[in-house]
Design an enzyme around this catalytic site. Structure first.
Site, mmCIF file in Angstrom:
data_model
loop_
_atom_site.group_PDB
_atom_site.id
_atom_site.type_symbol
_atom_site.label_atom_id
_atom_site.label_comp_id
_atom_site.label_asym_id
_atom_site.label_seq_id
_atom_site.Cartn_x
_atom_site.Cartn_y
_atom_site.Cartn_z
ATOM 1 N N ALA A 126 0.835 -1.207 0.000
ATOM 2 C CA ALA A 126 0.000 0.000 0.000
ATOM 3 C C ALA A 126 0.871 1.260 0.000
ATOM 4 O O ALA A 126 0.589 2.211 -0.729
ATOM 5 C CB ALA A 126 -0.955 -0.001 1.192
ATOM 6 N N LEU A 129 2.161 1.832 -3.449
ATOM 7 C CA LEU A 129 1.085 2.318 -4.317
ATOM 8 C C LEU A 129 0.817 3.796 -4.060
ATOM 9 O O LEU A 129 0.783 4.605 -4.993
ATOM 10 C CB LEU A 129 -0.199 1.511 -4.099
ATOM 11 C CG LEU A 129 -1.458 2.064 -4.766
ATOM 12 C CD1 LEU A 129 -1.304 2.123 -6.284
ATOM 13 C CD2 LEU A 129 -2.668 1.236 -4.385
ATOM 14 N N TYR A 130 0.635 4.162 -2.808
ATOM 15 C CA TYR A 130 0.305 5.552 -2.482
ATOM 16 C C TYR A 130 1.437 6.495 -2.892
ATOM 17 O O TYR A 130 1.193 7.578 -3.418
ATOM 18 C CB TYR A 130 -0.019 5.710 -0.997
ATOM 19 C CG TYR A 130 -1.175 4.852 -0.524
ATOM 20 C CD1 TYR A 130 -2.263 4.582 -1.359
ATOM 21 C CD2 TYR A 130 -1.187 4.300 0.743
ATOM 22 C CE1 TYR A 130 -3.314 3.792 -0.936
ATOM 23 C CE2 TYR A 130 -2.246 3.515 1.178
ATOM 24 C CZ TYR A 130 -3.300 3.257 0.332
ATOM 25 O OH TYR A 130 -4.342 2.480 0.759
ATOM 26 N N SER A 131 2.677 6.080 -2.696
ATOM 27 C CA SER A 131 3.812 6.911 -3.121
ATOM 28 C C SER A 131 3.795 7.103 -4.636
ATOM 29 O O SER A 131 4.032 8.205 -5.134
ATOM 30 C CB SER A 131 5.140 6.275 -2.691
ATOM 31 O OG SER A 131 5.263 6.307 -1.289
#
Length: 155
Positions: A126, A129-131
């Site tokens: 996660a 992904l967020y980065s």
């Protein structure tokens, strides 16, 4: 993968409930306010957040393969959370699709340019992904196990 972001239906909550295997998984996904075990029929009420909206990512057969919410955040931001992907759809890009569509919907619905979220430090998939979606860690808002991340749209 052809997907649609839509309002959850009764059957979707039953599917989502099946993705939560134990108390720890429930707490990490939904926070301490959602007890485990819970009845799928009670999820809409248990997940209610003042000013919040819930969405399912559905596949081409209209099956829910992901779920997420957004609600008013601090300082005019919109906060996304309770993001979960079905075990069968993990690792196939569904998480990215859900986040992209949820972020776009959150910004469109609220007019907020800044989106925030929390992610567990040990949730490497996660965090990555967020980065990749442009979220940056805000150290001053983070704790020893939860990272507070923020992304501001280019205006």
């Amino acid at each position: 993968m052809q997907t649609t972001l839509r309002t959850p239906e009764k059957a979707d909550y039953k599917a989502i409930a099946a993705w939560i295997s134990d108390k720890k998984a429930c707490s990490r996904w939904a926070g301490p306010s959602v007890p485990f075990p819970f009845a799928a029929a009670n999820l809409p009420e248990l997940l209610a957040v003042e000013g919040g909206s819930s969405y399912c990512l559905s596949d081409s057969n209209n099956r829910c393969v992901g779920f997420g919410q957004f609600w008013p955040g601090k300082h005019g931001a919109v906060h996304i959370g309770r993001i979960i992907i079905s075990p069968e759809a993990r690792g196939k890009g569904a998480g990215r699709l859900l986040c992209e569509k949820l972020i776009a919907q959150a910004r469109q619905s609220t007019g907020a340019s800044t989106v925030t979220l929390l992610v567990y430090l040990d949730n490497h998939a996660a965090r990555s992904l967020y980065s990749s979606l442009g979220f940056l860690v805000i150290e001053s808002e983070s704790t020893h196990d939860l990272l507070f991340m923020s992304s501001t749209a280019n205006r």
